[in-house]
Write a protein that holds these residues in place. Structure first.
Motif, PDB file in Angstrom:
ATOM      1  N   LEU A  17       1.115  -1.279  -0.364  1.00 50.61           N
ATOM      2  CA  LEU A  17       0.130  -0.117  -0.078  1.00 50.61           C
ATOM      3  C   LEU A  17       1.590   1.189   0.242  1.00 50.61           C
ATOM      4  CD1 LEU A  17      -2.660   1.729   0.363  1.00 50.61           C
ATOM      5  CD2 LEU A  17      -2.737   1.276   2.682  1.00 50.61           C
ATOM      6  N   HIS A  18       0.297   2.154  -1.071  1.00 50.93           N
ATOM      7  CA  HIS A  18       1.968   3.255  -1.047  1.00 50.93           C
ATOM      8  C   HIS A  18      -0.019   4.939  -0.666  1.00 50.93           C
ATOM      9  CE1 HIS A  18       5.217   1.209  -2.678  1.00 50.93           C
ATOM     10  NE2 HIS A  18       3.974   0.160  -3.510  1.00 50.93           N
ATOM     11  N   GLU A  19       0.597   5.340  -0.230  1.00 47.61           N
ATOM     12  CA  GLU A  19      -0.259   6.892   0.544  1.00 47.61           C
ATOM     13  C   GLU A  19      -0.151   8.309  -0.755  1.00 47.61           C
ATOM     14  OE1 GLU A  19      -1.737   8.069   4.882  1.00 47.61           O
ATOM     15  OE2 GLU A  19      -1.054   6.999   4.118  1.00 47.61           O
ATOM     16  N   PHE A  20      -0.397   8.677  -1.080  1.00 45.95           N
ATOM     17  CA  PHE A  20      -0.174   9.888  -1.378  1.00 45.95           C
ATOM     18  C   PHE A  20      -1.493  11.458  -1.184  1.00 45.95           C
ATOM     19  CE2 PHE A  20       1.079   6.643  -4.367  1.00 45.95           C
ATOM     20  CZ  PHE A  20       2.825   7.561  -4.964  1.00 45.95           C
ATOM     21  N   ALA A  21      -0.676  12.354  -1.381  1.00 43.11           N
ATOM     22  CA  ALA A  21      -1.685  13.320  -1.000  1.00 43.11           C
ATOM     23  C   ALA A  21      -1.159  14.732  -1.133  1.00 43.11           C
ATOM     24  CB  ALA A  21      -1.949  13.531   0.162  1.00 43.11           C
ATOM     25  N   GLY A  22      -1.787  15.870  -1.458  1.00 46.73           N
ATOM     26  CA  GLY A  22      -1.558  17.104  -1.979  1.00 46.73           C
ATOM     27  C   GLY A  22      -1.053  17.496  -0.624  1.00 46.73           C
ATOM     28  N   GLY A  29      -4.630  18.460  -5.208  1.00 50.08           N
ATOM     29  CA  GLY A  29      -5.428  17.437  -4.560  1.00 50.08           C
ATOM     30  C   GLY A  29      -5.537  17.186  -6.109  1.00 50.08           C
ATOM     31  N   ALA A  30      -5.192  17.496  -7.585  1.00 47.99           N
ATOM     32  CA  ALA A  30      -5.809  17.176  -8.629  1.00 47.99           C
ATOM     33  C   ALA A  30      -3.700  16.481  -9.418  1.00 47.99           C
ATOM     34  CB  ALA A  30      -6.062  18.102 -10.078  1.00 47.99           C
ATOM     35  N   ALA A  31      -3.080  17.734  -8.826  1.00 45.57           N
ATOM     36  CA  ALA A  31      -1.803  17.191  -8.668  1.00 45.57           C
ATOM     37  C   ALA A  31      -1.456  15.542  -8.172  1.00 45.57           C
ATOM     38  CB  ALA A  31      -0.506  18.095  -9.057  1.00 45.57           C
ATOM     39  N   THR A  32      -1.635  14.902  -7.518  1.00 43.67           N
ATOM     40  CA  THR A  32      -2.303  14.161  -6.560  1.00 43.67           C
ATOM     41  C   THR A  32      -2.685  12.436  -7.071  1.00 43.67           C
ATOM     42  OG1 THR A  32      -1.745  15.434  -4.440  1.00 43.67           O
ATOM     43  CG2 THR A  32      -2.051  12.677  -4.431  1.00 43.67           C
ATOM     44  N   ALA A  33      -3.658  13.367  -7.774  1.00 48.17           N
ATOM     45  CA  ALA A  33      -4.447  12.321  -8.783  1.00 48.17           C
ATOM     46  C   ALA A  33      -4.043  11.899  -9.689  1.00 48.17           C
ATOM     47  CB  ALA A  33      -5.771  12.763  -8.542  1.00 48.17           C
ATOM     48  N   LEU A  34      -3.154  13.309 -10.430  1.00 50.89           N
ATOM     49  CA  LEU A  34      -2.457  12.891 -11.861  1.00 50.89           C
ATOM     50  C   LEU A  34      -0.927  12.413 -11.711  1.00 50.89           C
ATOM     51  CD1 LEU A  34      -2.508  16.111 -13.440  1.00 50.89           C
ATOM     52  CD2 LEU A  34      -4.129  14.515 -14.399  1.00 50.89           C
ATOM     53  N   CYS A  35      -0.875  12.125 -10.452  1.00 50.45           N
ATOM     54  CA  CYS A  35       0.984  11.668 -10.150  1.00 50.45           C
ATOM     55  C   CYS A  35       0.105  10.629 -10.097  1.00 50.45           C
ATOM     56  CB  CYS A  35       1.419  12.373  -8.784  1.00 50.45           C
ATOM     57  SG  CYS A  35       2.919  11.168  -7.989  1.00 50.45           S
ATOM     58  N   VAL A  36      -0.892   9.970  -9.049  1.00 51.24           N
ATOM     59  CA  VAL A  36      -1.318   8.101  -9.400  1.00 51.24           C
ATOM     60  C   VAL A  36      -1.316   7.489 -10.327  1.00 51.24           C
ATOM     61  CG1 VAL A  36      -3.038   7.003  -7.700  1.00 51.24           C
ATOM     62  CG2 VAL A  36      -1.850   8.406  -6.739  1.00 51.24           C
ATOM     63  N   ALA A  37      -2.434   8.903 -11.170  1.00 50.70           N
ATOM     64  CA  ALA A  37      -2.856   7.744 -12.406  1.00 50.70           C
ATOM     65  C   ALA A  37      -1.522   7.811 -13.371  1.00 50.70           C
ATOM     66  CB  ALA A  37      -3.589   9.126 -12.909  1.00 50.70           C
ATOM     67  N   GLY A  38      -0.251   8.422 -12.909  1.00 49.66           N
ATOM     68  CA  GLY A  38       1.529   7.778 -14.182  1.00 49.66           C
ATOM     69  C   GLY A  38       1.614   6.620 -13.730  1.00 49.66           C
ATOM     70  N   ILE A  39       1.618   6.473 -12.021  1.00 49.29           N
ATOM     71  CA  ILE A  39       1.922   5.515 -11.441  1.00 49.29           C
ATOM     72  C   ILE A  39       1.023   4.408 -11.993  1.00 49.29           C
ATOM     73  CG2 ILE A  39       2.382   4.486  -9.333  1.00 49.29           C
ATOM     74  CD1 ILE A  39       3.193   6.623  -8.218  1.00 49.29           C
ATOM     75  N   ALA A  80      -0.726   1.889   7.930  1.00 46.47           N
ATOM     76  CA  ALA A  80       0.236   0.555   7.376  1.00 46.47           C
ATOM     77  C   ALA A  80       0.703   0.754   6.154  1.00 46.47           C
ATOM     78  CB  ALA A  80      -0.725  -0.533   7.448  1.00 46.47           C
ATOM     79  N   SER A  81       0.731   1.646   5.400  1.00 46.08           N
ATOM     80  CA  SER A  81       1.117   1.677   4.269  1.00 46.08           C
ATOM     81  C   SER A  81       2.859   1.557   4.663  1.00 46.08           C
ATOM     82  CB  SER A  81       1.011   3.240   3.608  1.00 46.08           C
ATOM     83  OG  SER A  81       1.681   4.446   4.402  1.00 46.08           O
ATOM     84  N   THR A  82       2.846   0.999   2.753  1.00 42.39           N
ATOM     85  CA  THR A  82       4.376   0.886   2.384  1.00 42.39           C
ATOM     86  C   THR A  82       5.681   2.472   2.436  1.00 42.39           C
ATOM     87  OG1 THR A  82       4.567  -1.181   2.214  1.00 42.39           O
ATOM     88  CG2 THR A  82       6.954  -0.231   1.644  1.00 42.39           C
ATOM     89  N   THR A  83       4.735   3.815   1.974  1.00 42.08           N
ATOM     90  CA  THR A  83       5.408   4.557   1.590  1.00 42.08           C
ATOM     91  C   THR A  83       4.386   5.678   1.612  1.00 42.08           C
ATOM     92  OG1 THR A  83       4.981   4.913  -1.172  1.00 42.08           O
ATOM     93  CG2 THR A  83       7.013   3.686  -0.157  1.00 42.08           C
ATOM     94  N   ARG A  84       4.779   6.877   2.376  1.00 39.82           N
ATOM     95  CA  ARG A  84       4.132   7.516   2.227  1.00 39.82           C
ATOM     96  C   ARG A  84       4.054   9.151   1.810  1.00 39.82           C
ATOM     97  NH1 ARG A  84       1.501   9.790   7.968  1.00 39.82           N
ATOM     98  NH2 ARG A  84      -0.342   8.247   7.360  1.00 39.82           N
ATOM     99  N   TRP A  85       3.546   9.949   0.560  1.00 36.43           N
ATOM    100  CA  TRP A  85       3.803  10.981  -0.793  1.00 36.43           C
ATOM    101  C   TRP A  85       3.239  11.926  -0.541  1.00 36.43           C
ATOM    102  CZ3 TRP A  85       8.569  10.002  -3.583  1.00 36.43           C
ATOM    103  CH2 TRP A  85       8.482   8.388  -3.492  1.00 36.43           C
ATOM    104  N   ARG A  86       4.025  13.139  -0.346  1.00 40.24           N
ATOM    105  CA  ARG A  86       3.055  14.273  -0.724  1.00 40.24           C
ATOM    106  C   ARG A  86       3.627  15.658  -1.947  1.00 40.24           C
ATOM    107  NH1 ARG A  86       3.294  18.120   4.562  1.00 40.24           N
ATOM    108  NH2 ARG A  86       4.918  18.038   4.251  1.00 40.24           N
ATOM    109  N   VAL A  87       2.417  15.465  -3.019  1.00 39.13           N
ATOM    110  CA  VAL A  87       2.261  16.687  -4.040  1.00 39.13           C
ATOM    111  C   VAL A  87       2.194  17.188  -3.586  1.00 39.13           C
ATOM    112  CG1 VAL A  87       2.018  16.389  -6.120  1.00 39.13           C
ATOM    113  CG2 VAL A  87       2.204  14.429  -5.041  1.00 39.13           C
ATOM    114  N   SER A  88       3.311  18.712  -4.055  1.00 44.59           N
ATOM    115  CA  SER A  88       2.662  19.774  -4.139  1.00 44.59           C
ATOM    116  C   SER A  88       3.270  20.674  -5.836  1.00 44.59           C
ATOM    117  CB  SER A  88       3.900  20.600  -3.503  1.00 44.59           C
ATOM    118  OG  SER A  88       3.207  20.617  -1.606  1.00 44.59           O
TER     119      SER A  88
END
Length: 250
Positions: free
Chosen positions: A51-56, A64-74, A179-187
């Motif tokens: 599990l990998h966790e992403f937030a703005g 928030g939109a950039a975060t969704a795009l980052c996850v979509a790219g992955i 319990a996420s393996t990684t946690r990311w923040r996108v700005s």
């Protein structure tokens, strides 16, 4: 901290790192293709079966939109169908397609409650044979995140949690343990200038807030291209805006 205790803690970290590396090798990893980013991730990329966790970086819609795009790219760089679980059908699909996630690969699962999003994610992860399972959530409780992590481990499917908030106060929940393996923040950052007047390439400030058996890090990157790939910004070439690793172990 005494010398003896410090040695014990160091030994434990090494053992945990070794166990995580074995797990990552079994499930495999999805490389970013950016050496600076892959170098800070055990196994050299985002682990499958995890599990990998992403937030703005902020509670606003832009981050928030950039975060969704980052996850979509992955998700676009994985193999197989992608399940996207959500409560608000407000994604602009042409934007997802621009980062490589095509419509014929995505199955959207809409729910009325966030509890159902968690349940749908878990069911998708348990099914197996998918490239990734994405879920949009305001809150990610420890129990729910642990269930997602365990389901991902069983099938080797990547789980991607996108933390989206409706109001600023909800963003405080991002600091709670999961319990996420990684946690990311996108700005979102100012666009990189291109030779064409009035046109720039979007840039993001990507923060690795937590990684098991690793260290935190920060990167100034160009936004995903049409294949879902990131790249370090040209502003990182001289090291002034380059990736910066935190001195604190995650």
């Amino acid at each position: 901290m005494t010398v003896a205790r410090e040695r014990v803690m160091s030994d434990l970290r090494e053992r945990i790192a070794a166990l995580d590396s074995v797990s990552a090798r079994k499930a495999g990893c999805l490389s970013f293709g950016v050496p600076d980013i892959d170098a800070v991730l055990p196994g050299g990329g985002l682990a499958y079966g995890a599990l990998h966790e992403f937030a703005g970086g902020g509670p606003g819609t832009v981050d928030g939109a950039a975060t969704a795009l980052c996850v979509a790219g992955i998700a676009a760089r994985t193999k197989g169908p992608v399940i996207w679980c959500l409560t608000r059908p407000d994604l602009f699909f042409p934007a997802l397609a621009q980062v490589g996630l095509k419509a014929d690969r995505v199955i959207f699962v809409e729910s009325d409650k966030e509890e159902d999003v968690l349940a749908n994610m878990e069911e998708g992860l348990s099914f197996g044979g998918l490239g990734a399972v994405v879920g949009e959530l305001v809150r990610l409780p420890m129990v729910g995140s642990r269930r997602l992590q365990l389901a991902a481990e069983k099938t080797g499917t990547m789980a991607l949690a996108v933390r989206r908030w409706r109001r600023q106060t909800e963003a405080n929940d991002f600091g709670q343990p999961t319990a996420s393996t990684t946690r990311w923040r996108v700005s979102v950052m100012p666009s990189e200038d291109l030779p064409v007047p009035g046109v720039g390439r979007p840039q993001w400030f990507l923060e690795l807030m937590r990684v098991k058996a690793g260290e935190c890090a920060e990167f100034l990157v160009r936004a995903c291209d049409d294949k879902g790939r990131l790249d370090l910004s040209s502003g990182s070439a001289d090291g002034s805006d380059s990736s910066r690793r935190s001195r604190h172990s995650a």
